[in-house]
Design a protein around this motif. Structure first.
Motif, mmCIF file in Angstrom:
data_model
loop_
_atom_site.group_PDB
_atom_site.id
_atom_site.type_symbol
_atom_site.label_atom_id
_atom_site.label_comp_id
_atom_site.label_asym_id
_atom_site.label_seq_id
_atom_site.Cartn_x
_atom_site.Cartn_y
_atom_site.Cartn_z
ATOM 1 N N ARG A 14 16.206 19.438 -22.348
ATOM 2 C CA ARG A 14 16.800 20.428 -21.454
ATOM 3 C C ARG A 14 18.332 20.319 -21.455
ATOM 4 N N ALA A 15 18.869 19.616 -22.401
ATOM 5 C CA ALA A 15 20.309 19.386 -22.450
ATOM 6 C C ALA A 15 21.071 20.684 -22.659
ATOM 7 N N PHE A 16 22.319 20.706 -22.176
ATOM 8 C CA PHE A 16 23.178 21.858 -22.435
ATOM 9 C C PHE A 16 23.414 22.021 -23.936
ATOM 10 N N GLY A 42 20.004 26.597 -24.383
ATOM 11 C CA GLY A 42 21.231 25.819 -24.490
ATOM 12 C C GLY A 42 21.843 26.030 -25.855
ATOM 13 N N ARG A 43 22.730 25.139 -26.233
ATOM 14 C CA ARG A 43 23.297 25.150 -27.587
ATOM 15 C C ARG A 43 22.450 24.181 -28.407
ATOM 16 N N PRO A 73 23.925 27.188 -19.393
ATOM 17 C CA PRO A 73 25.059 28.113 -19.301
ATOM 18 C C PRO A 73 25.419 28.803 -20.603
ATOM 19 N N GLU A 74 25.185 28.165 -21.741
ATOM 20 C CA GLU A 74 25.455 28.783 -23.037
ATOM 21 C C GLU A 74 24.175 28.794 -23.849
ATOM 22 N N ALA A 102 19.078 34.023 -32.518
ATOM 23 C CA ALA A 102 18.923 32.791 -33.288
ATOM 24 C C ALA A 102 19.427 33.010 -34.709
ATOM 25 N N LYS A 103 19.938 31.942 -35.305
ATOM 26 C CA LYS A 103 20.380 31.962 -36.697
ATOM 27 C C LYS A 103 19.465 31.028 -37.481
#
Length: 229
Positions: A14-16, A42-43, A73-74, A102-103
């Motif tokens: 669940r990390a940013f 996230g990123r 947030p991102e 998504a890439k």
């Protein structure tokens, strides 16, 4: 080396920002759910991994993003130079529920199921038949969604040394050799793999030479080297 999970996900974050590089993430005889789950998005950067969905899996998706809502947030999802194998025979390799595109670049998909669900841009991926079937070689390659795809290649044989024994290094005649593109960089971080997985639970530097190969392994060996291996 994440493997043989029971019901739960092999990796959950669940990390940013999550950077998942040069791992072996394989169900094998286990019954895991997702191989990689980023439930809040996230990123997320998934680069140069070996991933397997096993026949006893509890969930048909290999990678799941923002399934509980894109609340970080991102939102970015980069899936670059991975090798996927699906022995489940159906499902979807990548399920993206985030609104950000998504890439998905330079990946090898082996076995049954749809490649992608959600919104995204897919470039220079190779779709190959395997023991779980073929990734929709006879049907539309991708599930519904806002998807662009360029330079997708399909083949009946991925040209790997020993698919069953997890030696996923391509031989010199593999369609992945020289089939990739430079994925560029993000915030100054090059997205080409700098590491490759070495079993068990090690990594080594990846030497990248043009033309770039598709998939996670090997990196930095010329076509001549592969033919002689």
């Amino acid at each position: 080396y994440f493997h043989d999970g029971r019901v739960g996900h092999l990796i959950k974050t669940r990390a940013f920002m999550s950077l998942i590089v040069a791992n072996r993430i394989t169900d094998e005889s286990g019954s895991a759910s997702y191989e990689i789950d980023s439930p809040n998005g996230g990123r997320v950067f998934i680069i140069a991994n070996l991933l397997e969905k096993g026949p006893a899996a509890q969930n048909p998706a290999t990678i799941a993003n923002a399934m509980e809502g894109a609340t970080n947030p991102e939102q970015e999802l980069w899936i670059v130079n991975n090798t996927f194998r699906n022995d489940y025979g159906r499902g979807v390799f990548i399920n993206n529920h985030a609104p950000a595109r998504a890439k998905v670049v330079n990946n090898l998909f082996v076995g049954g199921g749809s490649v992608f669900q959600g919104v995204g841009d897919l470039k220079n991926n190779v779709l190959a038949a395997g023991p779980g079937g073929a990734p929709n070689l006879e049907a539309a390659p991708f599930k519904s969604g806002d998807i662009t795809e360029t330079r997708t290649r399909t083949t009946g044989d991925p040209g790997l040394v020993d698919l069953a024994r997890y030696d996923w290094q391509p031989n010199g005649r593999s369609p992945v050799v020289g089939a990739g593109i430079d994925p560029g960089s993000m915030d100054g971080m090059a997205l080409l793999p700098t590491l490759r997985y070495v079993h068990p639970a090690h990594a080594e530097a990846a030497q990248i030479h043009a033309p770039i190969d598709v998939g996670a392994s090997p990196h930095g060996r010329s076509r001549i080297d592969r033919d002689l291996a």
